[in-house]
Design a protein around this motif. Structure first.
Motif, PDB file in Angstrom:
ATOM      1  N   ASP A  50      -9.167  15.924 -12.637  1.00  0.00           N
ATOM      2  CA  ASP A  50      -9.789  14.793 -13.332  1.00  0.00           C
ATOM      3  C   ASP A  50      -9.610  13.469 -12.599  1.00  0.00           C
ATOM      4  N   LEU A  51      -8.862  13.481 -11.484  1.00  0.00           N
ATOM      5  CA  LEU A  51      -8.627  12.240 -10.731  1.00  0.00           C
ATOM      6  C   LEU A  51      -9.490  12.135  -9.475  1.00  0.00           C
ATOM      7  N   PHE A  52     -10.110  13.227  -9.053  1.00  0.00           N
ATOM      8  CA  PHE A  52     -11.036  13.238  -7.909  1.00  0.00           C
ATOM      9  C   PHE A  52     -10.534  12.429  -6.706  1.00  0.00           C
ATOM     10  N   PRO A  53      -9.311  12.685  -6.219  1.00  0.00           N
ATOM     11  CA  PRO A  53      -8.799  11.866  -5.102  1.00  0.00           C
ATOM     12  C   PRO A  53      -9.618  11.992  -3.826  1.00  0.00           C
ATOM     13  N   GLN A  54     -10.194  13.189  -3.588  1.00  0.00           N
ATOM     14  CA  GLN A  54     -10.960  13.373  -2.349  1.00  0.00           C
ATOM     15  C   GLN A  54     -12.215  12.498  -2.333  1.00  0.00           C
ATOM     16  N   ILE A  55     -12.819  12.284  -3.507  1.00  0.00           N
ATOM     17  CA  ILE A  55     -14.045  11.489  -3.578  1.00  0.00           C
ATOM     18  C   ILE A  55     -13.738  10.015  -3.821  1.00  0.00           C
TER      19      ILE A  55
ATOM     20  N   LYS B   6     -20.903  10.193  -7.797  1.00  0.00           N
ATOM     21  CA  LYS B   6     -20.780  11.458  -7.075  1.00  0.00           C
ATOM     22  C   LYS B   6     -19.790  12.377  -7.780  1.00  0.00           C
ATOM     23  N   ALA B   7     -18.689  11.808  -8.295  1.00  0.00           N
ATOM     24  CA  ALA B   7     -17.721  12.613  -9.036  1.00  0.00           C
ATOM     25  C   ALA B   7     -18.385  13.253 -10.253  1.00  0.00           C
ATOM     26  N   MET B   8     -19.258  12.514 -10.931  1.00  0.00           N
ATOM     27  CA  MET B   8     -19.982  13.069 -12.072  1.00  0.00           C
ATOM     28  C   MET B   8     -20.985  14.130 -11.617  1.00  0.00           C
TER      29      MET B   8
ATOM     30  N   VAL C 111      -8.295   1.285  -4.306  1.00  0.00           N
ATOM     31  CA  VAL C 111      -9.684   1.749  -4.226  1.00  0.00           C
ATOM     32  C   VAL C 111      -9.864   2.939  -5.171  1.00  0.00           C
ATOM     33  N   TRP C 112      -8.890   3.821  -5.171  1.00  0.00           N
ATOM     34  CA  TRP C 112      -8.886   4.993  -6.057  1.00  0.00           C
ATOM     35  C   TRP C 112      -8.916   4.549  -7.527  1.00  0.00           C
ATOM     36  N   ALA C 113      -8.055   3.605  -7.866  1.00  0.00           N
ATOM     37  CA  ALA C 113      -7.994   3.110  -9.245  1.00  0.00           C
ATOM     38  C   ALA C 113      -9.328   2.494  -9.665  1.00  0.00           C
ATOM     39  N   ALA C 114      -9.956   1.741  -8.762  1.00  0.00           N
ATOM     40  CA  ALA C 114     -11.254   1.122  -9.069  1.00  0.00           C
ATOM     41  C   ALA C 114     -12.317   2.184  -9.313  1.00  0.00           C
ATOM     42  N   GLY C 115     -12.325   3.204  -8.479  1.00  0.00           N
ATOM     43  CA  GLY C 115     -13.296   4.289  -8.651  1.00  0.00           C
ATOM     44  C   GLY C 115     -13.071   5.058  -9.935  1.00  0.00           C
ATOM     45  N   LEU C 116     -11.806   5.291 -10.263  1.00  0.00           N
ATOM     46  CA  LEU C 116     -11.483   6.038 -11.476  1.00  0.00           C
ATOM     47  C   LEU C 116     -11.825   5.237 -12.728  1.00  0.00           C
ATOM     48  N   ALA C 117     -11.601   3.924 -12.691  1.00  0.00           N
ATOM     49  CA  ALA C 117     -11.979   3.063 -13.820  1.00  0.00           C
ATOM     50  C   ALA C 117     -13.499   3.035 -13.987  1.00  0.00           C
ATOM     51  N   THR C 118     -14.217   2.974 -12.870  1.00  0.00           N
ATOM     52  CA  THR C 118     -15.688   3.006 -12.923  1.00  0.00           C
ATOM     53  C   THR C 118     -16.167   4.322 -13.512  1.00  0.00           C
ATOM     54  N   LEU C 119     -15.542   5.417 -13.095  1.00  0.00           N
ATOM     55  CA  LEU C 119     -15.891   6.736 -13.621  1.00  0.00           C
ATOM     56  C   LEU C 119     -15.659   6.801 -15.124  1.00  0.00           C
ATOM     57  N   SER C 120     -14.511   6.303 -15.574  1.00  0.00           N
ATOM     58  CA  SER C 120     -14.190   6.304 -17.003  1.00  0.00           C
ATOM     59  C   SER C 120     -15.207   5.476 -17.785  1.00  0.00           C
ATOM     60  N   PHE C 121     -15.600   4.331 -17.222  1.00  0.00           N
ATOM     61  CA  PHE C 121     -16.600   3.487 -17.873  1.00  0.00           C
ATOM     62  C   PHE C 121     -17.924   4.227 -18.024  1.00  0.00           C
ATOM     63  N   LEU C 122     -18.359   4.908 -16.953  1.00  0.00           N
ATOM     64  CA  LEU C 122     -19.627   5.627 -16.986  1.00  0.00           C
ATOM     65  C   LEU C 122     -19.596   6.801 -17.968  1.00  0.00           C
TER      66      LEU C 122
END
Length: 480
Positions: A41-46, A146-148, A465-476
């Motif tokens: 659920d954290l998608f570190p590679q992406i 992309k994670a979605m 950068v990871w945290a920003a992407g994960l927050a964006t993912l959670s928002f979406l």
């Protein structure tokens, strides 16, 4: 002299304070990865590895040799367009490039007729730039989608989502900002196409050089229908030191300072440096120097210059005292020779403040001072308004959703979060200012090292950068 007991207690007190301070400073300072990389659920590679790699790849797309410079529709910008478009398609998005060079990537989701969420930032840079300003917002949005896509959730989005990489936010070449987002928001007047750069090349002619034949009518057609847009979200580096100081990787933006850019031209009498007596000179350089010093004094101590009346209240002056910043960032002379008294001096003025009435009062008083100096020195002055943008207050609902998304992301990465997600004002201008004329806006800031931006020293931690992407993912994932 302290007693032994008192000394011991005092030492303990200092130790507790030191440990507390270190705890505050180190919180989120470098998120330990460990077993986190194994969690799906954290998608570190992406969201981290690939996102960081893409930021560095985009950071090498430059018109400058040995430094980053990527201005409006320059050769490097055209290469960046192709690169970003490829990343968007990799995330499952339908892509296109509009007549102002904005790159779009869209997914319709489960309800193609719903108002769309716009999300993105700018792909242009200043001269000798850092690689995160603007680019981080583009890459974070693409990575989250992309994670979605990988997780099979892209088509389940409750509304369309459109990522936009805006072509020009910095305004480096044509000295007018938001060419990209301004076109989408419909705030660019048709006369914008007549604006020239330092080589007297107009925007419309420059676009033709890049095989884009734009007209006044087609410029107006770039504006989005407000009914088709639900809101706009932008992820951006803070460009300041607050998040680093409080030890938090992300912060929610509550508003953006208003901004005015002026171009001041001072004309005098050009002459020989050795033959014109000092008492007989009409020197535009000396006049400009005096004006710049007055600008500095006015902006450091507005309370000493501005009058208290219906347009400039005590609260306005107090607001200016804490938020007003003024900068002369560019100055040029003609003919610019060491043995010639200049005939003309041109310089830029950048004025920013949270309070719009206060900013207008500063511009009025500054203009008055500039003309008085010109009269006193028998030179002429022209003040041109090159850019005006009012202060923007972010939408409270979007800000609340971004705060919840931030909590969700950081809890996944760190566990229980006790501290409040910081709320900040932005002194820098962003594409959200232009898009606020079209729809409600929200912004998320990402910590940057030392608060440094517009510099090669600009840096964001990989895990931030990871945290920003994960927050964006959670928002979406939680879009209404």
């Amino acid at each position: 002299m302290f007693s032994t007991t008192t000394t011991f207690l005092y030492s303990c007190f200092l130790l507790v304070c030191l440990l507390s301070a270190l705890s505050c400073v180190s919180m989120f300072s470098g998120i330990e990865t460990g077993d986190l990389e194994k969690r799906d659920d954290l998608f570190p590679q992406i969201l981290r590895d690939e996102a960081v790699a893409r930021l560095y790849e985009l950071g090498k797309v430059s018109d400058g040799k040995g430094y980053l410079e990527r201005t409006f529709l320059s050769p490097a910008s055209m290469r960046a367009i192709n690169l970003i478009r490829r990343w968007m398609e990799d995330a499952g998005l339908r892509t296109w490039v509009d007549q102002m060079g904005n790159v779009h990537g869209r997914v319709d989701g489960a309800n193609a007729n719903a108002g769309a969420l716009l999300i993105g930032s700018h792909m242009d840079t200043v001269v000798d730039a850092g690689m995160f300003d603007g680019s981080l917002g583009i890459v974070s949005a693409i990575s989250a989608l992309k994670a979605m896509h990988v997780n099979g959730k892209l088509e389940k989005l409750k509304r369309p989502v459109e990522v936009i990489a805006f072509s020009d936010e910095e305004g480096v070449r044509f000295q007018t900002t938001f060419l990209g987002s301004g076109a989408i928001a419909g705030i660019l007047p048709a006369t914008t196409l007549e604006i020239s750069d330092k080589r007297d090349v107009m925007i419309k002619d420059f676009l033709k050089e890049n095989s884009i034949d734009i007209t006044e009518e087609s410029l107006l057609k770039l504006k989005y229908d407000p009914k088709s847009v639900w809101g706009y979200v932008e992820v951006h580096i803070e460009q300041g030191p607050v998040l680093e100081q409080v030890g938090f990787p992300l912060g929610v933006v509550k508003g953006i300072a208003g901004q005015t850019r002026l171009k001041v031209t001072v004309r005098g009498s050009q002459g020989h440096a050795g033959t014109v007596p000092m008492s007989m000179r009409q020197d535009p350089m000396a006049a400009a120097a005096e004006q710049i010093v007055v600008l500095e004094s006015l902006c450091k101590h507005p309370e000493e210059y501005l009058s208290y009346d219906a347009h400039c209240s005590d609260s306005t002056v107090k607001s200016l005292s804490s938020s007003l910043v003024c900068t002369v960032g560019e100055i040029s002379t003609w003919p610019s020779a060491s043995n010639v008294i200049p005939g003309q001096v041109t310089y830029t003025v950048d004025i920013r403040a949270i309070d719009d009435l206060g900013r207008e009062a500063v511009i009025y008083d500054l203009s008055k001072q500039i003309y008085q100096i010109c009269d006193k020195r028998s030179v002429s002055c022209i003040i041109e308004h090159k850019h005006d943008a009012g202060a923007v207050i972010c939408d409270s609902d979007l800000s609340s959703q971004l705060k919840s998304a931030t909590y969700s992301a950081l809890k996944k990465m760190e566990g229980d979060i006790q501290d409040e997600v910081p709320t900040l004002m932005s002194g820098a201008g962003h594409d959200a200012m232009a898009i606020s004329h079209l729809t409600k806006v929200g912004m998320l800031f990402v910590r940057c090292r030392g608060g440094i931006s517009h510099s090669p020293q600009e840096h964001v931690l990989d895990n931030d950068v990871w945290a920003a992407g994960l927050a964006t993912l959670s928002f979406l994932e939680n879009l209404s």
